[in-house]
Design a protein around this motif. Structure first.
Motif, mmCIF file in Angstrom:
data_model
loop_
_atom_site.group_PDB
_atom_site.id
_atom_site.type_symbol
_atom_site.label_atom_id
_atom_site.label_comp_id
_atom_site.label_asym_id
_atom_site.label_seq_id
_atom_site.Cartn_x
_atom_site.Cartn_y
_atom_site.Cartn_z
ATOM 1 N N GLN A 85 0.837 -1.190 0.000
ATOM 2 C CA GLN A 85 0.000 0.000 0.000
ATOM 3 C C GLN A 85 0.880 1.250 0.000
ATOM 4 O OE1 GLN A 85 -2.734 -0.145 3.221
ATOM 5 N NE2 GLN A 85 -3.893 1.606 2.505
ATOM 6 N N HIS B 57 -5.771 3.993 7.183
ATOM 7 C CA HIS B 57 -6.164 5.108 6.323
ATOM 8 C C HIS B 57 -5.491 6.401 6.767
ATOM 9 C CE1 HIS B 57 -9.732 6.740 3.755
ATOM 10 N NE2 HIS B 57 -8.561 7.012 3.268
ATOM 11 N N PHE C 274 -3.585 7.250 -5.307
ATOM 12 C CA PHE C 274 -3.202 6.265 -4.309
ATOM 13 C C PHE C 274 -2.391 5.143 -4.940
ATOM 14 C CE2 PHE C 274 -5.194 7.569 -0.494
ATOM 15 C CZ PHE C 274 -6.322 8.275 -0.867
ATOM 16 N N PHE C 275 -2.535 4.985 -6.251
ATOM 17 C CA PHE C 275 -1.808 3.915 -6.947
ATOM 18 C C PHE C 275 -0.915 4.547 -7.992
ATOM 19 C CE2 PHE C 275 -4.006 0.529 -5.038
ATOM 20 C CZ PHE C 275 -5.337 0.879 -4.927
ATOM 21 N N ILE D 134 -5.035 -5.071 -5.663
ATOM 22 C CA ILE D 134 -4.586 -4.643 -4.343
ATOM 23 C C ILE D 134 -3.108 -4.273 -4.366
ATOM 24 C CG2 ILE D 134 -4.302 -5.377 -1.979
ATOM 25 C CD1 ILE D 134 -6.724 -6.947 -2.132
#
Lengths: 606, 415
Positions: free
Chosen positions: A245, A313, A358-359, A501
């Motif tokens: 992540q 988060h 976020f990616f 993911i």
């Protein structure tokens, strides 16, 4: 719905797919690889920019000036650390209290499933110390966290000292809208995990900790600082967190903006950005940076203390000071100013960072590749699996297997069940059988766990020869086609979910697994194909990644050292899963390995 | 056939018992695809009411396993009865020469139909959706059991019991109301009453059945009033179903729309969405009046796709019927695509939920996209089976190899 209901158009499409199936598959594979490598080419990337309006212009003037005081504090902290033989809790508590923070401690303990040989710990007991700076005029609903780890030896003394100096400076300002928590955690990631679990009232990893006495509201962002020298030459940004992540790109943009403003050299993956993108060296440099990020993201570990915050988060990043051989040195005051600027910007946030990506993948700090650009590379590889599935021969056997009279489904069931049971054994047995292994063999517990895992993995290779004897008379043409259809669909769904993911993990697995699984039949030369399959199996993929990683960080290793590194990577993977909930080890053991075993079964279908 | 069925029941109960005892039970009962506010909420209301009388029916796992067993048994016996019916009708049609000469391969034989009831029970009990519903202790299992018993009583010919069970099913969630039409058509067919609005025998029986159904419904509602002491439950339960106030994401189509729209239009869109569930009854009943059991299957499928709070347990009920139509396989065109879509979506639901709620990187659009795709897959499945059924009927009466007027081969397309 013309395509789905018009028989003539359907026939034309299926005819096309039948004739050109293999050429299309090869073209797609090469296109996928070329697309991925092309991502590092600068004209195909976008320049980074601040998306969050609240963090817009950098108009404030940073006034932190206590760098020297921080360095003398570092020496004091070092002395107390040596005297206490670990974390000097009382000294830290007194230091924070004298700076006007509300100080609390948390003790935690955790017994690892087997000893960690890299960090030499087994039964971990520690204390976290944190101080809360309350915002003078704001309701206590939001907080920011700055953390520095308390590491044994000479490391990170300056980080803790800078933390205390910043705390003192921040205490005198009136513009804070959020509470600021200054956290000094012991035993790096285990301490951070204990603190986060205590703060959010969860217990997902079986850690024992004392409940937190003081709390500050919902955490908006966190920064982790690692500084081990009085002067540095560059600051390295670490973004990769648990399970691959990443924090919001705005955090990286913020760091880069402040490095530009204060004239600090900033690096990512330890590499400095180059300007000559149109030369071969420039391109390879960017490609190496990107490959390092992909490898780090794929292994699912948290590469800095910030990595565990992301699960809650909370956007977090680690800033690491590096002292190498360059002329221009940056002192502690400038680092302090950089952190002050970043925290003041984060103070302005009205809501959590969500505007930017976020990616993403970063070939350098000022250029990024977003998910829309890198996903087609994976898509091209996944399309190969779907093309193979819709290959008319396979499609026909699907229809035959659904007929009430044929035994199609049952022939598939036995290899599937046996493969998954092997996967479950690979997941459960290494840790549970370590005492038995240590009794019978002259190895340490860690070696026992890793070697048991490798043994079970290799034992799985012997399976096809046994399952075939269990299924009496099932060696039909139809049988392996049905199994291949099921296994291809399973692999496609698995890789798709993984790539959503953790893109890097999904892509690396796709690159190695797709060519062999798409082209496998029992009619190929068994010995050659078996060797190729084993060389492209998940375990060997990990081995290649270890070697490639060592090459990329410019510390190449010999074969034996690489093998030792590979064993330590496996043990770290199992530990990460047990300690922090990393999903890479269960994914590989419970899903990818059984899927690969099903293809191994197809190869040896008699 | 009792031995395989018993073995199947034992395997099913074992799987459920193992999952109940494992740590996955809490994880599964928190999944939004498996438990909806309707399933969980009603449990509170009814459980409380019966708790006052000292009975607590919803505690414990045995209750849910038993309901699954009852559903499977009822489906098994219904399909057995239906198969006997089908075979008998086929025999009469053959004797009266109603089938064309070259469609012999479309006829069904007892050998082929022997294992179908067991397969239906297996499809229901070993369906992962059913197992998840059972382990999550959702009341969906009870809904399914009552609908399965209703189908059983209808196929056995008992109008009174069928009316009572339908009233029970309607009492739990309004949507089984649409099953009144296929049940009525089945009884009319069974009693050889032609479906003609001018005939008095048609109206006589319809009124009888309607009276039994509405009467049971009134009795059950009155009983609830008596137990609870007030009429509050009617707006709370049925109002909840119709007005969709709870917008927790689930596998249905309502939540996203209703989260987006303005209050001003809410009533209009609620009406549009709810009419969508009930509306298909009329054209389907007209088209399938000779085939009421297939109509029941279509209705259950439409209810579970378009209802306001669907869960995977509802999907499992109509999927259990699929082995009964395995003779239609040769006419299905999209079955492979549909199964891939449904499988992929089932795998993607938890992934995108995780990305939305826990990682914070996705948002509701991603989850709704998978919901839409899942419902598209279901609609395609139902439409495909409908096409295959009608096509087989067409081939039985007009011959298998169709020729156009000039003698060349013709293809049949559903427009």
């Amino acid at each position: 719905m013309g395509l789905l209901s018009d028989p003539n158009r359907r026939k034309a499409l299926t005819g096309l797919l039948t004739r050109l199936n293999t050429p299309i598959c090869i073209v797609c594979y090469l296109a996928g690889i070329v697309w991925f490598m092309g991502l590092a080419f600068e004209p195909f990337t976008l320049r980074t920019y601040m998306s969050e309006n609240a963090m817009g212009s950098t108009m404030v003037e940073e006034r932190f000036s206590s760098g020297e005081r921080a360095l003398s504090l570092a020496k004091e902290f070092d002395a107390h650390k040596r005297k206490a033989g670990g974390m000097p809790v009382e000294w830290l508590v007194k230091a924070m209290q004298s700076r006007g923070l509300e100080v609390f401690t948390q003790s935690f303990s955790r017994k690892l499933p087997f000893p960690d040989e890299n960090k030499e710990r087994y039964m971990v007991r520690g204390t976290n110390v944190y101080g809360i700076l309350r915002a003078p005029r704001a309701p206590r609903t939001e907080a920011l966290v700055i953390t520095a780890p308390c590491s044994p030896g000479n490391t990170n003394n300056q980080a803790v000292a800078l933390l205390l100096a910043l705390a003192q400076y921040f205490r005198n300002q009136i513009y804070w809208a959020k509470d600021i928590i200054f956290l000094v955690n012991e035993h790096d990631l285990i301490g951070t995990q204990a603190w986060l679990e205590g703060y959010h009232h969860t217990n997902i990893t079986g850690m024992e900790y004392s409940p937190l006495q003081g709390r500050a509201g919902s955490i908006q962002a966190a920064l982790s600082l690692e500084l081990s020298s009085d002067v540095i030459t560059s600051l390295d940004l670490v973004l990769e967190g648990l399970n691959g992540q990443l924090p919001n790109l705005d955090l990286a943009n913020l760091f880069y903006a402040f490095c530009q403003k204060l004239g600090v050299l900033c690096t990512i993956q330890g590499k400095l950005q180059r300007n000559d993108w149109d030369t071969a060296e420039g391109y390879t440099h960017a490609a190496q940076t990107m490959m390092l990020m992909v490898l780090k993201q794929a292994c699912g570990r948290s590469w800095g203390d910030h990595g565990l915050f992301l699960r809650y988060h909370i956007e977090a990043a680690s800033v690491r000071g590096i002292n190498s051989f360059r002329h221009y040195k940056t002192d502690a005051t400038t680092i302090g100013r950089l952190l002050e600027g970043m925290v003041r910007k984060l103070n302005n946030l009205l809501e959590r960072l969500h505007q930017s990506y976020f990616f993403y993948l970063l070939p350098s700090l000022s250029r990024f590749v977003s998910i829309g650009y890198y996903m087609p590379a994976f898509g091209l590889l996944a399309v190969i699996l779907l093309l193979r599935v819709s290959f008319p021969g396979l499609c026909h056997c699907f229809s035959v297997s659904l007929q009430p009279s044929s035994p199609g489904v049952l022939t598939v069931l036995t290899p599937v069940v046996i493969s998954h049971l092997t996967g479950v054994a690979l997941y459960l047995l290494p840790v549970h059988l370590q005492e038995m292994a240590v009794e019978h063999f002259p190895v340490s517990e860690t070696e026992a766990v890793v070697l048991t895992a490798i043994a079970i993995y290799t034992a799985g290779l012997a399976l096809p020869h046994n399952t075939q004897r269990l299924l009496s008379g099932e060696g039909t043409e139809q049988g392996w086609k049905v199994l291949k259809l099921t296994a291809l669909l399973y692999l496609a769904v698995l890789l798709g979910c993984t790539a959503l993911i953790n893109f890097s993990l999904g892509f690396i697995l796709a690159v190695t697994l797709v060519p062999i699984t798409a082209s496998i039949t029992p009619h190929m030369p068994k010995a050659l194909y078996a060797v190729v399959m084993v060389l492209l199996s998940p375990a060997f993929t990990i081995l290649y990644c270890v070697f490639i990683y060592q090459e990329l960080i410019e510390a190449p290793v010999s074969v034996s050292e690489g093998w030792m590194l590979f064993l330590s990577v496996i043990s770290q993977g199992i530990l990460d899963h047990a300690l922090y909930g990393s999903l890479v080890y269960p994914l590989l053991a419970l899903f990818i390995y059984p899927c690969w075993l099903m293809f191994w079964n197809i190869l040896f279908w008699n | 056939m009792a031995a395989p069925l018993t073995l199947l029941l034992i395997v099913a109960v074992t799987i459920r018992a193992v999952l109940f005892r494992s740590s996955l039970a809490e994880l599964i009962s928190a999944r939004v695809e498996v438990v909806s506010p309707l399933n969980a909420w009603k449990r509170v209301v009814e459980g409380l009411a019966l708790l006052d009388l000292g009975v607590s029916p919803y505690s414990g796992d045995v209750f849910h396993e038993v309901t699954d067993g009852i559903t499977a048994l009822a489906l098994y016996l219904s399909i057995q009865t239906y198969n006997k019916d089908v075979f008998r009708k086929q025999k009469y049609a053959l004797e009266s020469d109603r089938y064309s000469a070259d469609c012999l391969e479309l006829l069904r034989s007892p050998k082929e139909m022997f294992y179908i009831p067991l397969k239906v029970a297996m499809f229901y009990l070993l369906n992962p959706f059913t197992i998840l519903s059972c382990v999550a202790k959702s009341t969906c299992g009870l809904n399914n059991a009552i609908i399965a018993l209703f189908i059983f009583c209808t196929l056995k010919g008992s109008a009174l019991l069928s009316g009572i069970l339908l009233a029970l099913a309607t009492y739990q969630s309004i949507y089984p109301l649409t099953l009144f039409a296929p049940a009525l058509l089945f009884f009319l067919q069974r009693l050889y009453i032609p479906v003609n609005l001018r005939r008095s025998s048609f109206w006589f029986f319809t009124l009888q059945y309607a009276f039994m159904y509405v009467g049971s419904l009134v009795v059950i509602t009155g009983l609830s009033f008596f137990l609870l002491g007030s009429w509050d439950f009617i707006p709370s339960v049925y109002g909840f179903i119709f007005s969709v106030p709870d917008l927790t994401p689930n596998i249905g189509l309502f939540w996203y729309f209703f989260a987006e729209m303005f209050e001003h239009f809410r009533l209009f869109f609620s009406c549009v969405f709810q009419i969508n569930v009930f509306f298909y009854t009329i054209p389907l009943s007209i088209k399938l009046k000779e085939h009421p059991v297939f109509l029941i299957f279509m209705q259950i499928a439409i209810i579970s796709i378009f209802k306001s709070y669907p869960t995977v347990g509802d999907v499992a009920l109509y999927m259990a019927f699929l082995p009964a139509w395995s003779h239609l396989y040769r006419f299905l065109r999209n079955i492979f695509l549909v199964s891939c879509v449904l499988l992929a979506c089932s795998a993607l639901f938890p992934v995108l939920w995780h990305l939305w709620i826990y990682a914070g990187s996705a948002n509701s659009n991603f989850y709704y996209a998978i919901t839409l795709l899942f419902n598209f897959g279901q609609i395609l499945l139902v439409a495909d089976y409908f096409y295959a059924y009608l096509r087989r009927e067409h081939h039985l009466t007009h011959g298998l190899y169709l020729k156009k007027k000039d003698g060349t081969e013709a293809t049949l397309v559903l427009k």
